[in-house]
Enzyme design. Sequence first.
Site, PDB file in Angstrom:
ATOM      1  N   ARG A  37      53.293  16.310  74.233  1.00  0.00           N
ATOM      2  CA  ARG A  37      54.300  16.822  75.177  1.00  0.00           C
ATOM      3  C   ARG A  37      55.617  16.050  75.078  1.00  0.00           C
ATOM      4  NH1 ARG A  37      49.836  16.160  78.238  1.00  0.00           N
ATOM      5  NH2 ARG A  37      48.826  18.000  79.111  1.00  0.00           N
ATOM      6  N   ILE A  38      55.512  14.709  75.116  1.00  0.00           N
ATOM      7  CA  ILE A  38      56.745  13.908  75.170  1.00  0.00           C
ATOM      8  C   ILE A  38      57.478  13.972  73.831  1.00  0.00           C
ATOM      9  CG2 ILE A  38      57.704  11.586  75.544  1.00  0.00           C
ATOM     10  CD1 ILE A  38      55.300  11.085  77.469  1.00  0.00           C
TER      11      ILE A  38
ATOM     12  N   SER B 191      51.910  14.031  63.023  1.00  0.00           N
ATOM     13  CA  SER B 191      50.966  14.188  64.111  1.00  0.00           C
ATOM     14  C   SER B 191      49.598  14.426  63.471  1.00  0.00           C
ATOM     15  CB  SER B 191      51.454  15.398  64.907  1.00  0.00           C
ATOM     16  OG  SER B 191      50.536  15.853  65.793  1.00  0.00           O
TER      17      SER B 191
ATOM     18  N   THR C  98      58.915   4.272  73.292  1.00  0.00           N
ATOM     19  CA  THR C  98      58.709   4.457  74.735  1.00  0.00           C
ATOM     20  C   THR C  98      57.227   4.731  75.013  1.00  0.00           C
ATOM     21  OG1 THR C  98      59.296   6.787  74.484  1.00  0.00           O
ATOM     22  CG2 THR C  98      61.035   5.321  75.286  1.00  0.00           C
TER      23      THR C  98
ATOM     24  N   ARG D  48      53.649   2.676  73.831  1.00  0.00           N
ATOM     25  CA  ARG D  48      53.009   1.417  74.183  1.00  0.00           C
ATOM     26  C   ARG D  48      53.411   0.384  73.135  1.00  0.00           C
ATOM     27  NH1 ARG D  48      52.412   3.501  78.325  1.00  0.00           N
ATOM     28  NH2 ARG D  48      50.527   3.826  79.570  1.00  0.00           N
TER      29      ARG D  48
ATOM     30  N   GLU E   9      53.213  -7.037  77.778  1.00  0.00           N
ATOM     31  CA  GLU E   9      54.078  -6.977  78.967  1.00  0.00           C
ATOM     32  C   GLU E   9      53.511  -7.834  80.105  1.00  0.00           C
ATOM     33  OE1 GLU E   9      54.713  -2.859  79.983  1.00  0.00           O
ATOM     34  OE2 GLU E   9      55.360  -2.397  77.954  1.00  0.00           O
TER      35      GLU E   9
ATOM     36  N   HIS F 195      59.985  -0.897  80.715  1.00  0.00           N
ATOM     37  CA  HIS F 195      58.943   0.137  80.858  1.00  0.00           C
ATOM     38  C   HIS F 195      59.293   1.106  81.999  1.00  0.00           C
ATOM     39  CE1 HIS F 195      54.454   1.030  79.883  1.00  0.00           C
ATOM     40  NE2 HIS F 195      55.118   2.142  80.200  1.00  0.00           N
ATOM     41  N   ILE F 196      60.421   1.787  81.844  1.00  0.00           N
ATOM     42  CA  ILE F 196      60.899   2.679  82.908  1.00  0.00           C
ATOM     43  C   ILE F 196      60.936   4.145  82.457  1.00  0.00           C
ATOM     44  CG2 ILE F 196      62.212   0.972  84.243  1.00  0.00           C
ATOM     45  CD1 ILE F 196      64.747   1.911  82.681  1.00  0.00           C
TER      46      ILE F 196
HETATM   47  C1  DGY Z   1      52.591   6.265  81.356  1.00  0.00           C
HETATM   48  O1  DGY Z   1      52.425   7.017  82.307  1.00  0.00           O
HETATM   49  O2  DGY Z   1      51.701   6.028  80.536  1.00  0.00           O
HETATM   50  C2  DGY Z   1      53.933   5.651  81.234  1.00  0.00           C
HETATM   51  O3  DGY Z   1      53.955   4.623  80.318  1.00  0.00           O
HETATM   52  C3  DGY Z   1      54.399   5.214  82.598  1.00  0.00           C
HETATM   53  O4  DGY Z   1      55.787   5.148  82.594  1.00  0.00           O
END
Ligand code: DGY
Length: 317
Positions: A155-156, A175, A234, A236, A265, A283-284
Amino acid sequence: MRVFITRGIPQEGIDILISGGVEVDVFPHDRQPTKEEIIEGVRDADALISLLTDSIDAEVIDAGKNLKVIGNYAVGYNNIDVDYARKKGIVVVNTPGVLTDATADLTMALILAASRRVLEGDRFVREGKFRGWEPMLLLGLELNGAVLGIIGAGRIGQAVARRARAFGMKILYYSRTRKLEFESEINAEFADLDTLLGRSDIISVHVPLTAETRHLLGRREFEIVKPGAIIVNTSRGEVIDESALIDALKSGRVSAAALDVFYNEPYVNPELLSMRNVVLTPHIGSATRKTRVNMARMVCSDVLRVLRGEEPLNRVV
Ligand code: DGY
């Protein structure tokens, strides 16, 4: 029925539990609970709502003698021993979908910040170095016509690709499975990982952390990236071998990086802190008010469903 939540989350979610007749016990401090505090909280609880910063391992799961469900206030659930939960018949749910746009927006912000050297420019001005317009000042990468390599087209990853298309970028993606609809929708091209690394001006990582994706980008991969590539993460921190990335930044093979997530983290490697061509955020990815409220509603509704004996909508196991 009692739910233990390891940190305050938006009240809109908590209200769902309360109106469902559930007693809600929120960890009262504005900090991460220790493992002992989670174990204490989960004792006698029927449900646990955890954050991605909480390690929910076998010891924690065993401490919850009445535990029926664990709701992770995140889409990623690498912090939970899901195999052990499955073995014990405990349901695990997460928050997919609701944070896609927020995370994709932040990814674009990082892509733009790194490619157009926004933070370097900001520092330059604050340090009193701005003497007026200059032909060669802080030249960056133009997104129109540049190649974006998306690793992980869930999705992201797809949402980032759509945004990047609007900037005129060419999309490559890697993918586990090909996504033909996605390919035709935005003219994305499937590539194996090495091809993507070698052809992309910007590489953005969007895979969950699993045993297979840990260090997906390591020394070998940074040796074959296109010279001067920009790395954006964005997902992990552990998906990237951070010391290999630092070496690639030092050698110039990677020209810049933008990281919202880190290896261990909240520790951030001091070498990253000292590099001007690295953009760092804490991590926002999902940190918009709307998304955090929706995540709270989603996880609390699903936990309530399980407590009522119903099937949850977002079951992981
Ligand atoms: C998640 O939901 O896995 C994100 O890293 C949180 O921002």
